[in-house]
Design a protein around this motif. Structure first.
Motif, PDB file in Angstrom:
ATOM      1  N   SER A   1      62.875  21.970  63.526  1.00 13.82           N
ATOM      2  CA  SER A   1      61.978  21.388  62.531  1.00 13.82           C
ATOM      3  C   SER A   1      62.707  21.274  61.191  1.00 13.82           C
ATOM      4  O   SER A   1      63.454  22.174  60.804  1.00 13.82           O
ATOM      5  CB  SER A   1      60.710  22.228  62.385  1.00 13.82           C
ATOM      6  OG  SER A   1      61.010  23.551  62.018  1.00 13.82           O
ATOM      7  N   ILE A   2      62.499  20.130  60.525  1.00 11.69           N
ATOM      8  CA  ILE A   2      63.142  19.893  59.236  1.00 11.69           C
ATOM      9  C   ILE A   2      62.089  19.569  58.192  1.00 11.69           C
ATOM     10  O   ILE A   2      61.018  19.048  58.500  1.00 11.69           O
ATOM     11  CB  ILE A   2      64.187  18.751  59.308  1.00 11.69           C
ATOM     12  CG1 ILE A   2      63.560  17.444  59.802  1.00 11.69           C
ATOM     13  CG2 ILE A   2      65.373  19.173  60.169  1.00 11.69           C
ATOM     14  CD1 ILE A   2      64.477  16.232  59.735  1.00 11.69           C
ATOM     15  N   SER A   3      62.424  19.881  56.958  1.00 13.56           N
ATOM     16  CA  SER A   3      61.533  19.631  55.833  1.00 13.56           C
ATOM     17  C   SER A   3      61.379  18.135  55.575  1.00 13.56           C
ATOM     18  O   SER A   3      62.334  17.368  55.714  1.00 13.56           O
ATOM     19  CB  SER A   3      62.090  20.305  54.577  1.00 13.56           C
ATOM     20  OG  SER A   3      61.440  19.838  53.424  1.00 13.56           O
ATOM     21  N   HIS A   4      60.205  17.759  55.157  1.00 10.94           N
ATOM     22  CA  HIS A   4      59.933  16.357  54.843  1.00 10.94           C
ATOM     23  C   HIS A   4      60.723  15.863  53.631  1.00 10.94           C
ATOM     24  O   HIS A   4      60.796  14.661  53.394  1.00 10.94           O
ATOM     25  CB  HIS A   4      58.429  16.118  54.632  1.00 10.94           C
ATOM     26  CG  HIS A   4      57.863  16.784  53.414  1.00 10.94           C
ATOM     27  ND1 HIS A   4      57.612  16.113  52.250  1.00 10.94           N
ATOM     28  CD2 HIS A   4      57.499  18.063  53.179  1.00 10.94           C
ATOM     29  CE1 HIS A   4      57.104  16.944  51.348  1.00 10.94           C
ATOM     30  NE2 HIS A   4      57.022  18.139  51.900  1.00 10.94           N
ATOM     31  N   VAL A   5      61.346  16.768  52.883  1.00 16.06           N
ATOM     32  CA  VAL A   5      62.164  16.347  51.750  1.00 16.06           C
ATOM     33  C   VAL A   5      63.661  16.451  52.054  1.00 16.06           C
ATOM     34  O   VAL A   5      64.486  16.240  51.166  1.00 16.06           O
ATOM     35  CB  VAL A   5      61.800  17.127  50.458  1.00 16.06           C
ATOM     36  CG1 VAL A   5      60.373  16.838  50.048  1.00 16.06           C
ATOM     37  CG2 VAL A   5      62.039  18.608  50.611  1.00 16.06           C
ATOM     38  N   SER A   6      64.009  16.743  53.305  1.00 15.34           N
ATOM     39  CA  SER A   6      65.418  16.807  53.689  1.00 15.34           C
ATOM     40  C   SER A   6      65.995  15.388  53.726  1.00 15.34           C
ATOM     41  O   SER A   6      65.260  14.412  53.921  1.00 15.34           O
ATOM     42  CB  SER A   6      65.568  17.461  55.068  1.00 15.34           C
ATOM     43  OG  SER A   6      65.027  16.616  56.069  1.00 15.34           O
ATOM     44  N   PRO A   7      67.311  15.259  53.554  1.00 16.21           N
ATOM     45  CA  PRO A   7      67.917  13.919  53.612  1.00 16.21           C
ATOM     46  C   PRO A   7      67.626  13.187  54.924  1.00 16.21           C
ATOM     47  O   PRO A   7      67.370  11.978  54.919  1.00 16.21           O
ATOM     48  CB  PRO A   7      69.417  14.203  53.453  1.00 16.21           C
ATOM     49  CG  PRO A   7      69.466  15.488  52.677  1.00 16.21           C
ATOM     50  CD  PRO A   7      68.287  16.288  53.174  1.00 16.21           C
ATOM     51  N   MET A   8      67.638  13.915  56.040  1.00 14.27           N
ATOM     52  CA  MET A   8      67.372  13.267  57.325  1.00 14.27           C
ATOM     53  C   MET A   8      65.948  12.732  57.378  1.00 14.27           C
ATOM     54  O   MET A   8      65.717  11.586  57.758  1.00 14.27           O
ATOM     55  CB  MET A   8      67.609  14.245  58.482  1.00 14.27           C
ATOM     56  CG  MET A   8      67.339  13.642  59.863  1.00 14.27           C
ATOM     57  SD  MET A   8      68.389  12.239  60.293  1.00 14.27           S
ATOM     58  CE  MET A   8      69.846  13.069  60.882  1.00 14.27           C
ATOM     59  N   ALA A   9      64.963  13.550  56.997  1.00 13.70           N
ATOM     60  CA  ALA A   9      63.571  13.104  57.032  1.00 13.70           C
ATOM     61  C   ALA A   9      63.357  11.913  56.100  1.00 13.70           C
ATOM     62  O   ALA A   9      62.691  10.941  56.476  1.00 13.70           O
ATOM     63  CB  ALA A   9      62.634  14.250  56.655  1.00 13.70           C
TER      64      ALA A   9
ATOM     65  N   THR B   1      71.591   6.326  58.582  1.00 13.59           N
ATOM     66  CA  THR B   1      72.867   6.976  58.299  1.00 13.59           C
ATOM     67  C   THR B   1      72.613   8.159  57.376  1.00 13.59           C
ATOM     68  O   THR B   1      72.007   8.006  56.313  1.00 13.59           O
ATOM     69  CB  THR B   1      73.850   5.994  57.632  1.00 13.59           C
ATOM     70  OG1 THR B   1      74.023   4.854  58.473  1.00 13.59           O
ATOM     71  CG2 THR B   1      75.201   6.664  57.383  1.00 13.59           C
ATOM     72  N   VAL B   2      73.038   9.336  57.828  1.00  9.71           N
ATOM     73  CA  VAL B   2      72.906  10.558  57.042  1.00  9.71           C
ATOM     74  C   VAL B   2      74.239  11.285  57.089  1.00  9.71           C
ATOM     75  O   VAL B   2      74.785  11.505  58.175  1.00  9.71           O
ATOM     76  CB  VAL B   2      71.770  11.464  57.580  1.00  9.71           C
ATOM     77  CG1 VAL B   2      71.691  12.754  56.789  1.00  9.71           C
ATOM     78  CG2 VAL B   2      70.442  10.727  57.536  1.00  9.71           C
ATOM     79  N   ASN B   3      74.747  11.626  55.913  1.00  5.76           N
ATOM     80  CA  ASN B   3      76.038  12.315  55.799  1.00  5.76           C
ATOM     81  C   ASN B   3      77.150  11.595  56.558  1.00  5.76           C
ATOM     82  O   ASN B   3      77.965  12.222  57.226  1.00  5.76           O
ATOM     83  CB  ASN B   3      75.935  13.770  56.268  1.00  5.76           C
ATOM     84  CG  ASN B   3      75.065  14.595  55.367  1.00  5.76           C
ATOM     85  OD1 ASN B   3      74.945  14.319  54.178  1.00  5.76           O
ATOM     86  ND2 ASN B   3      74.439  15.613  55.930  1.00  5.76           N
ATOM     87  N   GLY B   4      77.156  10.273  56.490  1.00  4.27           N
ATOM     88  CA  GLY B   4      78.200   9.476  57.110  1.00  4.27           C
ATOM     89  C   GLY B   4      78.069   9.281  58.608  1.00  4.27           C
ATOM     90  O   GLY B   4      78.905   8.635  59.221  1.00  4.27           O
ATOM     91  N   LYS B   5      77.027   9.831  59.225  1.00  4.49           N
ATOM     92  CA  LYS B   5      76.813   9.666  60.665  1.00  4.49           C
ATOM     93  C   LYS B   5      75.640   8.733  60.903  1.00  4.49           C
ATOM     94  O   LYS B   5      74.620   8.814  60.227  1.00  4.49           O
ATOM     95  CB  LYS B   5      76.501  11.001  61.345  1.00  4.49           C
ATOM     96  CG  LYS B   5      77.687  11.856  61.607  1.00  4.49           C
ATOM     97  CD  LYS B   5      77.289  13.007  62.507  1.00  4.49           C
ATOM     98  CE  LYS B   5      78.503  13.773  62.955  1.00  4.49           C
ATOM     99  NZ  LYS B   5      78.168  14.853  63.860  1.00  4.49           N
ATOM    100  N   GLU B   6      75.794   7.871  61.889  1.00  5.83           N
ATOM    101  CA  GLU B   6      74.706   6.972  62.258  1.00  5.83           C
ATOM    102  C   GLU B   6      73.924   7.558  63.425  1.00  5.83           C
ATOM    103  O   GLU B   6      74.509   8.087  64.374  1.00  5.83           O
ATOM    104  CB  GLU B   6      75.250   5.592  62.639  1.00  5.83           C
ATOM    105  CG  GLU B   6      75.776   4.826  61.456  1.00  5.83           C
ATOM    106  CD  GLU B   6      76.111   3.382  61.810  1.00  5.83           C
ATOM    107  OE1 GLU B   6      76.248   3.053  63.006  1.00  5.83           O
ATOM    108  OE2 GLU B   6      76.237   2.589  60.865  1.00  5.83           O
TER     109      GLU B   6
END
Length: 160
Positions: A122-130, A143-148
């Motif tokens: 589970s990840i936070s709704h304010v995380s870069p991925m979310a 794309t997050v942290n250079g990964k697609e």
């Protein structure tokens, strides 16, 4: 000044210096499970406070009081958010399965900040991925942290 008096004074300053737990400036969105977790924390802390008061444990009282203030504030600001059943775009509370170029799949459930636990999926709704995922559909790439990552599946069920 006696040595005992100095120690007591230092101890009082240490207790006073417990400090507050920082409260996020973001909206306090929670899932049903997150709201239940807040309630459980409050009940446990109230019990711990009563025990610390009976023992006269001032240090424990200071820490428990601080945590009780934190969770009380989080409960007061909690906004229950349940994903719309059948939504075809990523929203808060949903599960999202992603696949990268190497075929590696990961599954994340987007939850509130206090209930996020990446080790458990589970990840936070304010995380870069979310933030990258919100509003996207199956088949879209983020794309997050250079990964697609391609979105391969969405779930509005409470699963991890």
């Amino acid at each position: 000044m006696s040595r005992a008096f100095t120690r007591e004074e230092d101890s009082e300053n240490a207790i006073a210096g417990v400090g507050e737990r920082p409260i996020s400036s973001h909206r306090n969105l929670v899932t049903e499970r997150g709201l239940a977790m807040i309630e459980e924390n409050l009940a446990e802390l109230r019990d711990l406070m009563a025990k610390a008061e009976r023992r006269g444990d001032r240090e424990r009282l200071a820490v428990v009081s601080r945590d009780l203030r934190y969770w009380t504030a989080r409960r007061e600001s909690a906004e229950l958010s349940v994903p719309e059943p059948g939504s075809d775009v990523v929203r808060f509370g949903m599960g999202v399965t992603l696949e990268n170029d190497d075929g590696k799949k990961v599954h994340w459930r987007i939850v509130g900040e206090d209930e996020a636990d990446p080790a458990k999926g589970s990840i936070s709704h304010v995380s870069p991925m979310a933030l990258a995922l919100f509003g996207k559909k199956v088949g879209e790439v983020v794309t997050v942290n250079g990964k697609e990552w391609e979105i391969v599946k969405l779930s509005d069920k409470a699963e991890n």
